[in-house]
Scaffold this active site. Structure first.
Site, PDB file in Angstrom:
ATOM      1  N   GLU A   6      42.214  40.150  43.770  1.00  0.00           N
ATOM      2  CA  GLU A   6      41.964  39.368  44.677  1.00  0.00           C
ATOM      3  C   GLU A   6      43.199  38.663  45.357  1.00  0.00           C
ATOM      4  O   GLU A   6      43.883  38.266  44.296  1.00  0.00           O
ATOM      5  CB  GLU A   6      40.756  38.583  44.267  1.00  0.00           C
ATOM      6  CG  GLU A   6      40.030  37.804  45.558  1.00  0.00           C
ATOM      7  CD  GLU A   6      38.565  37.107  45.062  1.00  0.00           C
ATOM      8  OE1 GLU A   6      37.965  36.719  45.960  1.00  0.00           O
ATOM      9  OE2 GLU A   6      38.442  37.245  44.018  1.00  0.00           O
ATOM     10  N   HIS A  12      34.929  31.337  49.898  1.00  0.00           N
ATOM     11  CA  HIS A  12      33.979  32.091  50.540  1.00  0.00           C
ATOM     12  C   HIS A  12      32.662  31.413  50.661  1.00  0.00           C
ATOM     13  O   HIS A  12      31.524  32.119  50.031  1.00  0.00           O
ATOM     14  CB  HIS A  12      34.019  33.151  49.243  1.00  0.00           C
ATOM     15  CG  HIS A  12      35.381  33.937  48.906  1.00  0.00           C
ATOM     16  ND1 HIS A  12      36.254  34.144  49.860  1.00  0.00           N
ATOM     17  CD2 HIS A  12      35.701  34.512  47.724  1.00  0.00           C
ATOM     18  CE1 HIS A  12      37.422  34.395  49.254  1.00  0.00           C
ATOM     19  NE2 HIS A  12      37.008  34.754  48.025  1.00  0.00           N
ATOM     20  N   ASP A  24      39.418  35.770  36.071  1.00  0.00           N
ATOM     21  CA  ASP A  24      38.130  34.663  36.778  1.00  0.00           C
ATOM     22  C   ASP A  24      36.964  34.270  35.856  1.00  0.00           C
ATOM     23  O   ASP A  24      36.293  33.522  36.426  1.00  0.00           O
ATOM     24  CB  ASP A  24      37.688  35.671  38.288  1.00  0.00           C
ATOM     25  CG  ASP A  24      38.569  35.228  39.667  1.00  0.00           C
ATOM     26  OD1 ASP A  24      39.476  34.282  39.298  1.00  0.00           O
ATOM     27  OD2 ASP A  24      38.157  35.808  40.491  1.00  0.00           O
ATOM     28  N   HIS A  38      41.529  30.007  37.093  1.00  0.00           N
ATOM     29  CA  HIS A  38      41.246  28.898  38.026  1.00  0.00           C
ATOM     30  C   HIS A  38      41.028  27.726  36.999  1.00  0.00           C
ATOM     31  O   HIS A  38      40.227  28.031  35.990  1.00  0.00           O
ATOM     32  CB  HIS A  38      40.075  28.894  38.819  1.00  0.00           C
ATOM     33  CG  HIS A  38      40.367  29.996  40.063  1.00  0.00           C
ATOM     34  ND1 HIS A  38      40.976  29.710  41.098  1.00  0.00           N
ATOM     35  CD2 HIS A  38      39.779  31.410  40.315  1.00  0.00           C
ATOM     36  CE1 HIS A  38      41.220  30.739  41.951  1.00  0.00           C
ATOM     37  NE2 HIS A  38      40.198  31.606  41.392  1.00  0.00           N
ATOM     38  N   ASP A  92      43.881  35.708  45.978  1.00  0.00           N
ATOM     39  CA  ASP A  92      44.447  34.212  45.274  1.00  0.00           C
ATOM     40  C   ASP A  92      44.958  34.500  43.956  1.00  0.00           C
ATOM     41  O   ASP A  92      45.662  33.515  43.741  1.00  0.00           O
ATOM     42  CB  ASP A  92      43.025  33.458  45.111  1.00  0.00           C
ATOM     43  CG  ASP A  92      41.965  34.010  44.384  1.00  0.00           C
ATOM     44  OD1 ASP A  92      41.910  35.283  44.606  1.00  0.00           O
ATOM     45  OD2 ASP A  92      41.192  33.291  43.627  1.00  0.00           O
ATOM     46  N   HIS A 102      43.426  41.008  38.044  1.00  0.00           N
ATOM     47  CA  HIS A 102      42.614  40.953  38.948  1.00  0.00           C
ATOM     48  C   HIS A 102      43.233  40.971  40.626  1.00  0.00           C
ATOM     49  O   HIS A 102      44.216  40.243  40.687  1.00  0.00           O
ATOM     50  CB  HIS A 102      41.621  39.883  38.773  1.00  0.00           C
ATOM     51  CG  HIS A 102      40.675  39.612  40.146  1.00  0.00           C
ATOM     52  ND1 HIS A 102      40.124  40.713  40.703  1.00  0.00           N
ATOM     53  CD2 HIS A 102      40.076  38.416  40.472  1.00  0.00           C
ATOM     54  CE1 HIS A 102      39.073  40.169  41.666  1.00  0.00           C
ATOM     55  NE2 HIS A 102      39.247  38.784  41.588  1.00  0.00           N
ATOM     56  N   HIS A 115      34.926  39.689  38.607  1.00  0.00           N
ATOM     57  CA  HIS A 115      33.832  39.982  39.611  1.00  0.00           C
ATOM     58  C   HIS A 115      33.897  41.005  40.433  1.00  0.00           C
ATOM     59  O   HIS A 115      33.334  41.189  41.397  1.00  0.00           O
ATOM     60  CB  HIS A 115      33.394  38.580  40.115  1.00  0.00           C
ATOM     61  CG  HIS A 115      34.290  38.135  41.071  1.00  0.00           C
ATOM     62  ND1 HIS A 115      34.193  37.901  42.473  1.00  0.00           N
ATOM     63  CD2 HIS A 115      35.467  37.596  40.950  1.00  0.00           C
ATOM     64  CE1 HIS A 115      35.231  37.249  42.701  1.00  0.00           C
ATOM     65  NE2 HIS A 115      36.027  37.187  41.901  1.00  0.00           N
ATOM     66  N   TYR A 174      30.755  27.326  38.901  1.00  0.00           N
ATOM     67  CA  TYR A 174      31.681  28.527  39.284  1.00  0.00           C
ATOM     68  C   TYR A 174      30.945  29.915  38.826  1.00  0.00           C
ATOM     69  O   TYR A 174      30.800  30.959  39.550  1.00  0.00           O
ATOM     70  CB  TYR A 174      32.917  28.292  38.110  1.00  0.00           C
ATOM     71  CG  TYR A 174      33.699  29.531  38.825  1.00  0.00           C
ATOM     72  CD1 TYR A 174      34.916  29.421  39.655  1.00  0.00           C
ATOM     73  CD2 TYR A 174      33.797  30.887  38.165  1.00  0.00           C
ATOM     74  CE1 TYR A 174      35.585  30.193  40.009  1.00  0.00           C
ATOM     75  CE2 TYR A 174      34.785  31.887  38.282  1.00  0.00           C
ATOM     76  CZ  TYR A 174      35.554  31.578  39.408  1.00  0.00           C
ATOM     77  OH  TYR A 174      36.518  32.645  39.461  1.00  0.00           O
TER      78      TYR A 174
END
Length: 395
Positions: A80, A24, A164, A224, A82, A78, A145, A191
């Site tokens: 998202e 991103h 995250d 991550h 990924d 989450h 987030h 991050y």
């Protein structure tokens, strides 16, 4: 990558993405990982999945421990992609009737991402799920987030699966913080600066809530990067500092230049700041990346931005950096603008207006010099730098 046992009956079955270099608009020169966690109990639970291209690797990792069809519960912290891209393959294996635990907004998001009719179990903040000898407790973490975000806490093992939160973009066989190099805190800082700074006030309230609850955290497992087991309090303390947007006695002078005139000014301003005892970092935009710049902005008391004028506008790379910075909402900074020009010179006012829109405290009107800075112009830049340094020291 083989699964890693992180506690008795608990495994990281995630994958490494060695080659990703952009996330991103955030530079990921160390690659990344997509962590997913398997808990073996009377019920078998999978917490999060991975990016779609790595779905078969995830399934292969799970298969080294247990037949994926024996998974009883899937948890999506989450939505998202990924972390959910592999969900269709996982749910097809485990069975679409198996419960998929997520937040209320998570269920809405997943239904928007995927047409499959899954057995969603939206949970409330504080709701618990018994796996047998172990209990998962769900903590709503809205806007960390995304609006759907939540943490899962394994009560008996004191493990926080933090999605995250507390993560870093890092690819490596080192699974824990005590195995990785000292750069991990820098990667965690980067991050936070580029993914989470925008949500600092919400994160601060969440941290205060978690601490007030008195739960014991012996390990933090983000989706991550490395897992924090040696001293989870270290990264929690760092998140408190970053969420309060506490700054150091430091300025960043960020600039771009066409024919070195703005660069000459930047060097003189940095010299003036340094002469007051304040720390200063000089950053040439085209030699850096916006996400590296934001990592330095995270704990800088002053952000000074220089631009030449091109076509009656600020330089394009400066506009890019300011747009990116504005979206992440650094608060309470000292601001400054400067630049050189040939025949019009609008850039300095434009830069100042952007910094003012971020509610920075501006230090006078910054130097705006035509053509090549002469001795008087350089002295004016040094004096401007001294004013900035004095303002930093007075905070």
């Amino acid at each position: 990558m083989k699964p890693t046992q992180i506690a008795d009956g608990i495994y990281d079955v995630g994958v490494i993405d060695w080659n990703i270099r952009d996330f991103h608009g955030y530079s990921t020169y160390r690659g990344s990982s997509y962590n997913a966690f398997l808990i073996i109990d009377e019920k078998v639970a999978l917490i999060d999945t991975v990016k779609a291209p790595f779905a078969d690797q995830l399934i292969g990792n799970i298969s080294q421990i247990i037949d994926p069809k024996k998974i009883d519960v899937v948890v999506s912290n989450h939505t998202e992609m990924d972390h959910t891209g592999a969900l269709p393959k996982i749910m097809a294996l485990v069975g679409a009737d198996k419960p998929l635990y997520c937040s209320k907004l998570g269920a809405k998001n997943l239904a928007g991402h995927f047409p499959d009719k899954w057995n969603y179990h939206p949970v409330k903040d504080g709701e618990e799920l018994s796996l047998g000898k172990r209990t998962l407790s769900f903590i709503e973490t809205r806007m960390i987030h995304w609006p759907d975000s939540m943490f899962s806490y394994l009560k008996e093992d004191h493990i926080l699966f933090s999605s995250d939160g507390f993560g870093q973009h890092y690819a490596g066989f080192e699974k824990f913080d005590d195995q990785a190099d000292s750069e991990m805190m820098l990667q965690a800082k980067k991050y936070y600066a580029n993914i989470l700074m925008l949500y600092a006030p919400r994160i601060l309230k969440l941290l205060e809530k978690v601490v007030a609850s008195g739960i014991q955290i012996d390990m933090i497992c983000p989706d991550h990067g490395v897992l924090w087991r040696k001293d989870p309090g270290k990264i929690i303390d760092a998140y408190f500092k970053w969420s309060r947007q506490e700054t150091e006695n430091k300025a960043v002078v960020v600039y771009d230049t066409m024919w070195k005139s703005t660069e000459t000014m930047a060097n003189a301003i940095a010299e003036g700041i340094s002469s007051t005892g304040a720390m200063v970092k000089l950053i040439h935009i085209r030699s850096s990346h916006r996400s590296e710049i934001m990592t330095d902005v995270l704990d800088a008391a002053a952000v000074i931005v220089g631009s030449p004028t091109l076509n009656n506008q600020m330089f394009p790379t400066v506009a890019d950096t300011l747009t990116y910075m504005k979206g992440l909402k650094p608060l309470g900074r000292i601001g400054g603008a400067f630049g050189s020009y040939g025949w019009s010179g609008e850039a300095v006012k434009m830069v100042a207006a952007e910094l003012e829109a971020m509610k920075f405290t501006m230090i006078d009107a910054g130097p705006r010099l035509q053509y090549v800075p002469d001795k008087a112009g350089i002295e004016a830049c040094i004096d401007y730098g001294k004013k900035i340094g004095e303002a930093i020291n007075a905070r």
